[in-house]
Write an enzyme that holds these catalytic residues in place. Structure first.
Site, PDB file in Angstrom:
ATOM      1  N   GLU A  25      -6.822 -68.901 -67.643  1.00  0.00           N
ATOM      2  CA  GLU A  25      -7.844 -68.012 -68.279  1.00  0.00           C
ATOM      3  C   GLU A  25      -9.115 -67.907 -67.454  1.00  0.00           C
ATOM      4  O   GLU A  25      -9.553 -69.044 -67.108  1.00  0.00           O
ATOM      5  CB  GLU A  25      -8.271 -69.065 -69.695  1.00  0.00           C
ATOM      6  CG  GLU A  25      -8.812 -68.210 -70.703  1.00  0.00           C
ATOM      7  CD  GLU A  25     -10.450 -68.340 -70.487  1.00  0.00           C
ATOM      8  OE1 GLU A  25     -10.923 -67.237 -70.130  1.00  0.00           O
ATOM      9  OE2 GLU A  25     -10.888 -69.180 -71.018  1.00  0.00           O
ATOM     10  N   CYS A  65     -17.267 -66.993 -71.061  1.00  0.00           N
ATOM     11  CA  CYS A  65     -16.200 -65.899 -70.451  1.00  0.00           C
ATOM     12  C   CYS A  65     -16.199 -64.934 -71.382  1.00  0.00           C
ATOM     13  O   CYS A  65     -16.002 -63.744 -71.172  1.00  0.00           O
ATOM     14  CB  CYS A  65     -15.023 -66.353 -70.123  1.00  0.00           C
ATOM     15  SG  CYS A  65     -14.099 -67.382 -71.422  1.00  0.00           S
TER      16      CYS A  65
END
Length: 462
Positions: free
Chosen positions: A229, A263
């Site tokens: 990720e 993010c």
């Protein structure tokens, strides 16, 4: 070696110290995890779910300690840190709810007298490599499904923020079988050594693209499963709005939560040119009203950046953006304080074009770029014209625009008339340079990463 953790709001203040895990301890760590996993996997999955639920309850009882650790180590406002803990607990309970869900399918067989079905087994020993911006919720997203599906897990925190994982391991030692959850502390060399370790069966990594690629290469050496990720450069396309004020409120929350060190943070507002001036003014007014403060202070809305390196990186992005022709509509400077904290003013950049560095690369700080467009085709092109594909938002009340955006947005998570915040029970996913692998983070697809699939062909007799 002793690691000192300093308060980013007052860097002279040491808030915690931790012993670094020596490299020669890793073999024993992995071996103990393997032994613990074998016993844990033998328990029925619903029973494992009940035990993990007790673990989550025990963590929730330590919620304030965990939240304070997060705030002291990375600067997140205490209200946000408490929110992180609460969300992690909510996600964990959603995962535990799948402990009694089906794990396979029954298929019709081509052979008379044969029953064919699929089932799943625990993958083994999981390595979870975690970032500094969500020191508790990210390792929880790795640990809880790993445990529910019968694995052991070794958690490596970022060197800036070890405290939450250390607390997790302490609670695990009280509630779970010994060595089932372990923490190791250290830098890149430690992560590399574990990624290469033959006793590691799968690696869930959250962090930068550069480091993620190194993890994937290391894992390939012994064919460990990998889930990465990585970063994002997330757009909010603002096409039309009957009431602009709540839209701007949502965009600000999505952009500046965790001081932009998220993010899934919105970092580009791709705005219909007819709304450009009004949007810049509205965002700038809101940014100027946000006063960076120590995360532990009452009422703090935005805290410091997590480190001196983050401060320098963010300031560098803004300096280069101005040199490239962008205009600072709000913020755009380091904030000087008596404590020398790593504070940066919430920043709105206008006159940004799609080719600028600040419009293409992940800033990971409190900087929001505004890019104007004339037609929907252009908006979609700008939104998709980056290497990343994690999260995207659209604000529009036009059905045709909404349908095109859902069909064409190159993002793993697509939000329509909503900010870029994921829900507890849904997959956390990305495409392009934002992710690799399936199921390493959240949602029902975690079963694909934390277990192996097996097909059974069963007959009563030959």
């Amino acid at each position: 070696m002793l690691i000192e953790i300093r308060n980013p709001a007052a860097p002279e203040q040491i808030v915690a110290t931790f012993d670094e895990t020596p490299l020669d301890a890793l073999d024993d760590c992995v071996a103990r995890a393997g032994l613990a996993q074998a016993g844990w996997a033998a328990k029925p999955q619903p029973e494992r779910g009940a035990v993990v639920a007790n673990f989550v309850d025990a963590l929730e009882a330590r919620a304030e300690d965990i939240a304070m650790s997060i705030t002291k180590e990375m600067g997140k406002p205490l209200a946000e840190a408490r929110g992180e803990v609460a969300k992690a607990v909510g996600e964990a309970r959603a995962c535990i709810g799948r402990a009694s869900a089906p794990i396979g399918e029954v298929f019709p067989s081509q052979i008379p007298g044969t029953v064919a079905y699929s089932t799943r087994r625990p993958r083994g020993v999981i390595l979870g490599i975690n970032p500094w911006n969500f020191p508790f919720s990210t390792p929880m997203r790795k640990a809880i499904p790993a445990l529910v599906y019968g694995n052991a897990i070794i958690l490596k925190p970022a060197s800036l923020t070890p405290g939450a994982i250390v607390l997790m391991a302490e609670v695990a030692a009280e509630v779970l079988p010994a060595d089932l959850v372990q923490s190791v502390i250290g830098g890149g060399a430690l992560g590399q050594a574990l990624s290469e370790h033959i006793g590691i069966d799968a690696i869930s990594f959250t962090g930068s693209v550069e480091v993620g690629k190194r993890v994937a290469i290391a894992a390939a050496g012994h064919l460990a499963e990998v889930s990465l990720e990585l970063g994002g450069k997330n757009p909010a396309v603002l096409h039309d709005a009957t009431d602009l004020e709540p839209v701007l409120d949502q965009i600000m929350a999505s952009a500046f939560a965790v001081c932009g060190q998220r993010c899934t943070a919105v970092s580009r507002v791709v705005v219909n040119r007819t709304l450009e001036a009004e949007v810049i003014a509205g965002l700038s007014k809101r940014a100027e009203a946000m006063q960076p403060m120590d995360g532990a202070a009452n009422g703090t809305k935005i805290g410091p950046l997590a480190s001196l390196q983050q401060l320098q990186d963010v300031d560098g992005f803004v300096t280069r953006a101005k040199a490239a022709g962008a205009t600072v509509a709000a913020g755009g400077e380091k904030l000087k304080t008596e404590t020398g904290g790593y504070f940066y003013t919430p920043t709105i950049l206008s006159n940004v074009t799609r080719g600028m560095e600040v419009a293409r690369d992940e800033v990971f700080g409190p900087v929001l770029s505004v890019i104007a467009y004339d037609k929907v085709d252009e908006a979609l092109s700008v939104a998709n014209d980056v290497a990343f594909g994690l999260s995207s938002c659209l604000y529009s009340e036009r059905t045709d625009v909404v349908e095109r955006f859902i069909a064409e947005s190159e993002s793993g998570m697509i939000h329509v008339n909503a900010g870029s915040f994921p829900e507890n029970h849904l997959p956390f996913v990305g495409v392009k340079d934002s992710a690799m692998g399936v199921g390493g983070s959240n949602g029902p697809s975690t079963i694909q990463f934390y277990t192996t699939e097996h097909t059974v062909y069963r007959r009563a007799a030959v």
